[in-house]
Design an enzyme around this catalytic site. Structure first.
Site, PDB file in Angstrom:
ATOM      1  N   GLU A 228      -5.591  -0.367  -0.800  1.00 62.45           N
ATOM      2  CA  GLU A 228      -6.728   0.024   0.041  1.00 62.45           C
ATOM      3  C   GLU A 228      -6.406   1.410   0.561  1.00 62.45           C
ATOM      4  O   GLU A 228      -5.518   1.575   1.401  1.00 62.45           O
ATOM      5  CB  GLU A 228      -6.935  -0.980   1.180  1.00 62.45           C
ATOM      6  N   CYS A 262      -9.988   4.435   7.723  1.00 63.71           N
ATOM      7  CA  CYS A 262     -10.401   4.680   6.339  1.00 63.71           C
ATOM      8  C   CYS A 262     -11.898   4.469   6.176  1.00 63.71           C
ATOM      9  O   CYS A 262     -12.557   5.176   5.412  1.00 63.71           O
ATOM     10  CB  CYS A 262      -9.642   3.748   5.391  1.00 63.71           C
TER      11      CYS A 262
END
Length: 457
Positions: A228, A262
């Site tokens: 990720e 993110c």
């Protein structure tokens, strides 16, 4: 070798930690393998009890753990309290659903019996970042341990206190010794851990560059990896959007976790007809956020986690302005006492292809505004990115919004009229340079298991 936790409010050293020697790391890995034998043979109900115990311990220590995050990486206290609650929730979620998600599945064939069964892989390494020091780890821990794996955590060096606190929480909850362990190591020691034959897989949350490096190391040994990585999430504001509502959600998403997420909104793609009004509302909402000591109750924005990352972000802003963008808010290092890592909420307009900010991820409280002629161009610009983690679209036409989110935006999570976020019930992850594989939901718990076919005749 040693590593330090440094208070980003004033630059003072909180604590110095001695890095685990190579032989200590090797011993921890061997201990994990020894623990895995009985752990993989435990029943789901036993694991569920321990995960529910973990949720209880987290809530009991919630204030202390939130204060530790505020101290080590500058997270406002209320945000830290919310993070610990989310960690407790993911433990309870997998305690309730893990057995169901990993139940044998019968498949009709010409065999007397044929079915798929899900079995743990063994010892899994997690390489985690500093921005959500508990949540990032627990969204691996909860499904991983519920599946019967053992975990090793290599956390970011500036949140070593949080990393060790996670191990303490799990032990206090009653997990057997060595089922989960923290490795106090730097990034240079990661490859050696991956190369250890006991370690069967690795998951990483972090930068695209770090992900590529770990993916190469794991692939060379044919070991499973889940990544990720970074994101430059687009939020599309269409001409029929509720502008005041959209501006509020956009400001919240851009500044969540001091702008260091993110899946924070980073690129704001505005249809020209509403751009001026939206920017006015957006600027007011960005300006209203209170910056200060993360321990203060009314603080909404703390410092960035490290001064070097703040300085890197500021340089990206300066380079983008030099390339022709206009700064209409912030764009400067504020006046605070001490050797701090604060940065002002910033809005850059006139972002165009070729500018640094058009392609790079700006990991901090900086919003990038891009004006487009219509919805079609908004979608094209949104997809014109190396990243593909999250995206959102704002429109009063929910049918149109759903169609754009499900069919036209290239990202792992696409939201309509809402802030992009992770949820224990939903799969989470990206495409392109935002990584591969999924965490959370049914898909997350099945990433690190042997999906085994059994055929009996």
């Amino acid at each position: 070798m040693s590593m330090q936790s440094i208070n980003p409010v004033n630059g003072e050293v909180i604590k110095t930690y001695k890095e685990d020697a190579e032989e200590v790391v090797a011993k921890k890995i061997e201990q994990a393998q020894a623990a895995w034998g009985p752990w993989r043979n435990s029943i789901f109900k036993e694991r569920a009890v321990l995960l529910n115990n973990t949720a209880a311990v987290l809530r009991k220590r919630q204030q202390k753990l939130a204060e530790l995050m505020a101290l080590e990486m500058g997270k406002p206290l209320q945000a830290g309290l919310d993070e610990i609650e989310k960690c407790a929730a993911v433990c309870e979620y997998y305690a309730e659903n893990g057995e169901k998600y990993l139940k044998d599945e019968m498949i009709a064939t010409e065999a007397t019996r044929s079915f798929v069964t899900y079995k743990p892989l063994g010892v899994v390494l997690a390489v985690m970042p500093w921005n959500f020091p508990f949540w990032q780890a627990f969204r691996f821990i909860a499904p991983g341990l519920m599946a019967g794996n053992c975990g090793l955590l290599k956390h970011s060096s500036n949140v070593t206190g949080c990393a060790l606190a996670i191990e303490e929480v799990l032990l206090a909850a009653g997990f057997p010794e060595h089922v989960f362990q923290t490795l106090v190591i730097g990034s240079k020691a990661v490859q050696k851990v991956i190369e250890n034959p006991i370690v069967k897989a690795v998951t990483l949350t972090g930068s695209t560059q770090a992900g590529m490096k770990v993916a190469q190391q794991a692939a060379a040994l044919l070991k499973k990896s889940v990544l990720e990585l970074g994101g430059s999430d687009p939020y599309l504001v269409l001409e029929d959007a509720n502008l005041d509502y959209a501006a509020g959600i956009c400001a919240e998403s851009r500044l969540i976790n001091n702008g260091q997420s993110c899946i924070a909104a980073k690129r704001f793609i505005l249809v020209e007809s509403i751009a001026e009004e939206f920017i006015k509302l957006f600027k007011a909402k960005m300006s209203a956020k209170r910056t200060g000591d993360p321990f203060a109750k009314n603080t909404q924005l703390g410092p960035m986690s490290r001064k070097d990352l703040r300085d890197e972000l500021h340089q990206q802003v300066l380079d983008t302005i030099a390339a022709g963008a206009e700064c209409i808010l912030g764009g400067e290092i504020p006046e605070f006492p001490g050797d701090h890592a604060f940065y002002t909420p910033t809005i850059l307009t006139g972002i165009k292809k070729g500018m640094p900010a058009y392609t790079e991820e700006l990991f901090g409280p900086v919003a990038l505004v891009i004006k487009v002629k219509n919805t079609e161009e908004a979608i094209r610009v949104a997809n014109d990115s190396l990243f593909g983690l999250g995206a959102a679209v704002f429109t009063k036409d929910e049918v149109k919004g759903e169609q754009i989110a499900s069919h036209q935006l290239h990202a792992g999570s696409c939201f309509v009229n809402a802030l992009v976020k992770s949820d224990p019930r939903l799969p989470f992850g990206g495409i392109k340079q935002s990584g591969y594989g999924r965490e959370l939901g049914v898909f997350g718990i099945r990433e690190f298991v042997n999906i085994k076919t059994v055929y009996v005749r």
